[in-house]
Structure formats: structure tokens, C-alpha cells
Design an enzyme around this catalytic site. Structure first.
Site, PDB file in Angstrom:
ATOM      1  N   ARG A 100     -86.223   8.257  -1.778  1.00  0.00           N
ATOM      2  CA  ARG A 100     -87.275   9.130  -2.336  1.00  0.00           C
ATOM      3  C   ARG A 100     -88.082   8.288  -3.311  1.00  0.00           C
ATOM      4  NH1 ARG A 100     -87.084  15.054  -5.042  1.00  0.00           N
ATOM      5  NH2 ARG A 100     -87.086  15.487  -2.815  1.00  0.00           N
ATOM      6  N   ASP A 219     -96.150  25.771  -2.507  1.00  0.00           N
ATOM      7  CA  ASP A 219     -95.446  24.718  -3.242  1.00  0.00           C
ATOM      8  C   ASP A 219     -96.159  24.544  -4.586  1.00  0.00           C
ATOM      9  OD1 ASP A 219     -93.872  22.518  -3.931  1.00  0.00           O
ATOM     10  OD2 ASP A 219     -95.038  21.089  -2.749  1.00  0.00           O
TER      11      ASP A 219
HETATM   12  N1  NVA Z   1     -94.762  18.676  -3.580  1.00  0.00           N
HETATM   13  C1  NVA Z   1     -93.571  18.611  -4.388  1.00  0.00           C
HETATM   14  C2  NVA Z   1     -92.363  18.828  -3.530  1.00  0.00           C
HETATM   15  C3  NVA Z   1     -91.067  18.805  -4.271  1.00  0.00           C
HETATM   16  C4  NVA Z   1     -89.885  18.999  -3.357  1.00  0.00           C
HETATM   17  C5  NVA Z   1     -93.502  17.278  -5.099  1.00  0.00           C
HETATM   18  O1  NVA Z   1     -93.763  16.252  -4.451  1.00  0.00           O
HETATM   19  O2  NVA Z   1     -93.220  17.246  -6.300  1.00  0.00           O
HETATM   20  N1   CP Z   2     -87.153  20.536  -2.148  1.00  0.00           N
HETATM   21  C1   CP Z   2     -86.706  19.400  -2.693  1.00  0.00           C
HETATM   22  O1   CP Z   2     -86.808  18.315  -2.116  1.00  0.00           O
HETATM   23  O2   CP Z   2     -86.094  19.564  -3.901  1.00  0.00           O
HETATM   24  P1   CP Z   2     -85.689  18.382  -4.910  1.00  0.00           P
HETATM   25  O3   CP Z   2     -86.978  17.788  -5.405  1.00  0.00           O
HETATM   26  O4   CP Z   2     -84.913  19.059  -5.987  1.00  0.00           O
HETATM   27  O5   CP Z   2     -84.887  17.374  -4.161  1.00  0.00           O
END
Ligand code: NVA
Ligand code: CP
Length: 300
Positions: A100, A219
Site C-alpha cells: 500500500r 467514499d
Molecule cells: N479513497 C480512500 C480509500 C481508503 C480505503 C483513500 O485513498 O484514502
Molecule cells: N477500505 C480500506 O482499505 O480500509 P483501510 O484503509 O483501513 O485499510
């Protein structure tokens, strides 16, 4: 080069359907229990996480493997050494790399130089594991259909882009209700529009987006790494709030989705998030099952 999941478009339509079948079997406990026995998975996080971290770690444990939680504090990806060298080194130790991070190019580079599968656990551009889990959740709640009518209202971010990626592989009637300054990625949109089996609508009118929809999705307005834009985004996206009046414009059997974490009473009201049509915690649960399926699928 091993098979990786950098974006949903790395898989064909048939492979996606195979993945959903595998996910269903995993959820029922019908698959070989420990395909990761004796193996390790590197889980690299340069952004915060609850669901992704915990569901990957628990999933890897359930598959018989060991998860290694690695933050940028230790590895300083791309600074201490090149992304390519980190990929080559990790491939000598682990069976899979999950990452990530911010830049999609780092995930693509890791996948290009790793000899083991790389799984994208979210970038600024896309969040493939999330939308694959969400499509599976929609199938569970709505039954299999030729084409779901999915209305995404809010920021044209990694979640919106991943829905578009899915629409370029599977037939979807995808409507995105957003401000003209918050559109999804232009190239990803073009790719989705090229799939004649899907219908894509981008509109500034939230009611037009949700009309007759059977999946309503939103979101946060400002994603991780964009928190400095919070006020600007709020100003532009306020009218796309998923609230009772927007819900009333959708199909009465529609399900409400949010990838979480939610900023309650901003992009989604308590009434809708806690209401009978909400499946947000089923979505969170299914992250576990879909990611196990993804890891097993890519390993073979
Ligand atoms: N669009 C959000 C999704 C989190 C799971 C972000 O990137 O912060
Ligand atoms: N939805 C999601 O990826 O949640 P986190 O950011 O908590 O991993």
C-alpha cells in the site's frame, strides 16, 4: 515475471469470474486449507490502514503463512535503494509482496522486477482488492445479474477508478456523480468506455447518477495523501452526500456501500450508513476472503 495484481485490468474477465468462485469457496471453507504453509508474505505499508492490514495478516495466517508487516520507516522504498532492487531482494525471501503506497508507478515497478506476485493494497490511483471484494459482496446481496447498476457519488478517486477498471473487464452500468474538478482518471475512463458491454455515465447531477441504481457507493471526499485539500473538496462535493433523499431516488432494493473508513455525516449520513440497506461491514469482512483468493490465485 510472476502474475501480479497491480490493477483489476491485470486479470481477464474469465479470470475475474474464476476469482469470485474461488472467493466463495474460501468463504465456505471448501478449499485446501494451508497453501501458504512455510511461506512468508511481505506486507509493505507507507500509508495507514485498518482493514487492509488486518485482513491481509489474518488471511495469510489462515492460509498457513506468515505475514511480515513492513513500514517505510525501515525500507524507505526508492530512497535507501531502488524499487527494482527491493523487488529483487524481497523475491528471494517471500512468496508474495503486498504493498500500500502513494504512487502507482512504485507498485508497477515492484511487479516488473519481482519474481513473485505483487498485490496492490491501494495507491492514489486504484484500490483493486477493495472493488473485487465489493463486487463479490454485491453478488451475495443482489444475486448474479448480467449487469449491476452502480452509482458512485463523490470524489473521482482510487475507488471510482477501480470501479471503472472493473467496468472495462465485466459488464457494468456505472454512473459516477461528481463535480467537474473531481473527475476520475482520464485514461482509466477511456479504457472503460472502450468496453462496449459496459455503460459509463459521468454526471454532475447526483440524482441522475443514482436513478434506479441497485448499488449506491461513496467514499471520503479527501483521500489519504490529499488531506490538505479537505476544505476545497468538501465545498465541491457537499451536494453528493449519500443521505436519505439520495437513497430515495435509487431502486428500493438498492444496497449501500462504502469502502470505509467513513467520515460520518460528511460523505454519508448516519441514517444511511446504519440503515437497513447498508452492507458496509459485509464489505469489510469480504476483504479477508477476496484477498485470500487473490493470493492463492496468483501463487498458482
Ligand atoms: N479513497 C480512500 C480509500 C481508503 C480505503 C483513500 O485513498 O484514502
Ligand atoms: N477500505 C480500506 O482499505 O480500509 P483501510 O484503509 O483501513 O485499510
Amino acid at each position: 515475471m510472476a502474475r501480479s495484481l497491480c490493477q483489476i485490468t491485470d486479470l481477464t474477465a474469465d479470470e475475474l469470474l474464476e476469482l469470485f468462485d474461488l472467493c466463495a469457496q474460501m468463504k465456505k471453507g471448501e478449499t485446501a486449507p494451508k497453501p501458504f504453509e512455510g511461506k512468508s508474505v511481505a506486507c509493505i505499508f507507507t500509508k495507514e490502514s485498518l482493514r487492509t492490514r488486518v485482513s491481509f495478516e489474518v488471511g495469510i495466517h489462515e492460509l498457513g503463512g506468515q505475514a511480515l508487516y513492513i513500514t517505510d520507516k525501515e525500507i524507505k522504498l526508492g530512497q535507501r535503494e531502488t524499487v527494482a532492487d527491493a523487488a529483487r531482494v524481497l523475491s528471494r525471501y517471500v512468496a508474495t509482496i503486498m504493498i500500500r503506497t502513494f504512487a502507482q508507478s512504485d507498485v508497477d515497478e515492484l511487479a516488473e522486477h519481482a519474481s513473485v506476485p505483487v498485490v496492490n493494497g491501494l495507491t492514489d490511483l486504484v484500490h483493486p482488492c477493495q472493488i473485487l471484494g465489493d463486487y463479490f459482496t454485491a453478488m451475495e446481496h443482489l444475486g448474479k445479474r448480467d449487469r449491476y447498476r452502480v452509482a458512485y457519488v463523490g470524489d473521482g478517486n482510487n475507488i471510482a477508478n477501480s470501479w471503472l477498471n472493473l467496468a472495462s473487464r465485466l459488464p457494468l452500468d456505472l454512473r459516477i456523480g461528481t463535480d467537474e474538478d473531481c473527475h476520475p482518471d482520464a485514461d482509466i475512463l477511456k479504457l472503460a468506455q472502450a468496453n462496449s458491454d459496459s455503460r459509463i455515465l459521468i454526471t454532475a447531477d447526483p440524482k441522475e447518477a443514482v436513478a434506479d441504481a441497485d448499488v449506491l457507493y461513496t467514499d471520503v471526499w479527501a483521500s489519504m495523501g490529499q488531506k490538505h485539500l479537505v476544505e476545497e473538496k468538501e465545498e465541491k462535493l457537499r451536494k453528493y452526500q449519500l443521505n436519505g433523499s439520495l437513497l430515495a431516488a435509487a431502486d428500493p432494493g438498492a444496497i449501500v456501500m462504502h469502502c470505509l473508513p467513513a467520515e460520518r455525516n460528511k460523505e454519508i449520513t448516519d441514517e444511511v450508513m446504519d440503515g437497513p440497506q447498508s452492507v458496509v461491514f459485509d464489505q469489510a469482512e469480504n476483504r479477508l476472503h477476496i484477498q485470500k483468493a487473490i493470493m492463492v490465485f496468483l501463487l498458482k
